[in-house]
Scaffold this motif. Sequence first.
Motif, short mmCIF file in Angstrom:
data_model
loop_
_atom_site.label_atom_id
_atom_site.label_comp_id
_atom_site.label_asym_id
_atom_site.label_seq_id
_atom_site.Cartn_x
_atom_site.Cartn_y
_atom_site.Cartn_z
N ARG A 23 0.85 -1.18 0.00
CA ARG A 23 0.00 0.00 0.00
C ARG A 23 0.89 1.23 0.00
O ARG A 23 2.08 1.16 0.23
N THR A 24 0.30 2.39 -0.24
CA THR A 24 1.11 3.60 -0.24
C THR A 24 1.64 3.86 1.17
O THR A 24 1.12 3.31 2.15
N ALA A 25 2.65 4.70 1.26
CA ALA A 25 3.24 5.01 2.56
C ALA A 25 2.19 5.57 3.51
O ALA A 25 2.19 5.26 4.70
N THR A 26 1.29 6.38 3.00
CA THR A 26 0.25 6.96 3.83
C THR A 26 -0.67 5.88 4.37
O THR A 26 -1.04 5.88 5.54
N GLU A 56 -2.77 -4.62 -22.19
CA GLU A 56 -1.43 -4.21 -22.65
C GLU A 56 -0.44 -5.36 -22.59
O GLU A 56 0.76 -5.17 -22.76
N ARG A 57 -0.92 -6.58 -22.30
CA ARG A 57 -0.11 -7.80 -22.21
C ARG A 57 0.83 -7.82 -21.00
O ARG A 57 1.85 -8.50 -21.00
N LEU A 58 0.48 -7.06 -19.97
CA LEU A 58 1.26 -7.08 -18.75
C LEU A 58 0.72 -8.17 -17.83
O LEU A 58 -0.48 -8.42 -17.77
N VAL A 59 1.61 -8.83 -17.10
CA VAL A 59 1.23 -9.89 -16.18
C VAL A 59 0.51 -9.30 -14.97
O VAL A 59 0.94 -8.28 -14.42
N GLU A 60 -0.57 -9.96 -14.57
CA GLU A 60 -1.28 -9.61 -13.33
C GLU A 60 -1.40 -10.90 -12.53
O GLU A 60 -1.96 -11.88 -13.02
N VAL A 61 -0.85 -10.90 -11.31
CA VAL A 61 -0.78 -12.10 -10.49
C VAL A 61 -1.63 -11.92 -9.24
O VAL A 61 -1.47 -10.94 -8.52
N THR A 62 -2.51 -12.89 -9.00
CA THR A 62 -3.24 -12.95 -7.74
C THR A 62 -2.52 -13.95 -6.85
O THR A 62 -2.29 -15.10 -7.26
N ARG A 70 0.37 -6.10 -10.41
CA ARG A 70 0.45 -5.94 -11.86
C ARG A 70 1.84 -5.48 -12.26
O ARG A 70 2.43 -4.59 -11.67
N GLN A 71 2.34 -6.10 -13.33
CA GLN A 71 3.62 -5.73 -13.93
C GLN A 71 3.56 -4.28 -14.40
O GLN A 71 2.57 -3.83 -14.96
N GLU A 72 4.65 -3.54 -14.21
CA GLU A 72 4.70 -2.13 -14.60
C GLU A 72 5.37 -1.90 -15.95
O GLU A 72 4.99 -0.99 -16.66
N ASP A 73 6.39 -2.66 -16.26
CA ASP A 73 7.18 -2.41 -17.47
C ASP A 73 6.89 -3.47 -18.52
O ASP A 73 6.73 -4.65 -18.20
N ALA A 74 6.83 -3.08 -19.77
CA ALA A 74 6.51 -3.99 -20.87
C ALA A 74 7.73 -4.81 -21.27
O ALA A 74 8.35 -4.60 -22.30
N VAL A 108 6.54 -4.11 -10.07
CA VAL A 108 5.11 -4.34 -9.96
C VAL A 108 4.47 -3.30 -9.06
O VAL A 108 5.14 -2.64 -8.27
N THR A 109 3.13 -3.18 -9.20
CA THR A 109 2.32 -2.33 -8.35
C THR A 109 1.18 -3.15 -7.81
O THR A 109 0.56 -3.93 -8.55
N ARG A 110 0.86 -2.96 -6.55
CA ARG A 110 -0.28 -3.67 -5.97
C ARG A 110 -1.56 -2.97 -6.41
O ARG A 110 -1.72 -1.77 -6.25
N VAL A 111 -2.48 -3.75 -6.99
CA VAL A 111 -3.75 -3.19 -7.45
C VAL A 111 -4.92 -3.57 -6.55
O VAL A 111 -5.97 -2.95 -6.60
N ARG A 112 -4.76 -4.60 -5.73
CA ARG A 112 -5.79 -5.01 -4.76
C ARG A 112 -5.14 -5.76 -3.62
O ARG A 112 -4.20 -6.45 -3.78
#
Length: 112
Positions: A23-26, A56-62, A70-74, A108-112
């Motif tokens: 999660r974000t620092a806040t 965009e063909r980026l990997v998203e892993v649960t 979710r993957q950030e870079d292509a 990667v970035t956390r989306v959920r």
Amino acid sequence: SSDAPIATPNEPDAVLRERLFGRTATESAGALRKTFGLETPGSISTKAASVSRTAERLVEVTLENGQVWRQEDAVNFSVRVGDTIEIEEGALGAYYLMRNGQGRRIRVTRVR
């Protein structure tokens, strides 16, 4: 966004710390420090429960713990269900995913 609180005092420390990882620092580190006197872990290790690709063909892993990253870079990177996934915190709030202990990692970035 859910109306549920980001953190509740009655959660076991390890569960709370892992749930807030990414999660974000806040949302995480600041809230944990001020409210509970806890720090988020520097990394987590778990298994991939499901894997998909974005438009965009980026990997998203649960992950098995319910988190979605979710993957950030292509760049070409594959993950399979059941792979051991390690996500570690990097500099300046970045997060990196490694698969099965291999040295190659993706941002990667956390989306959920």
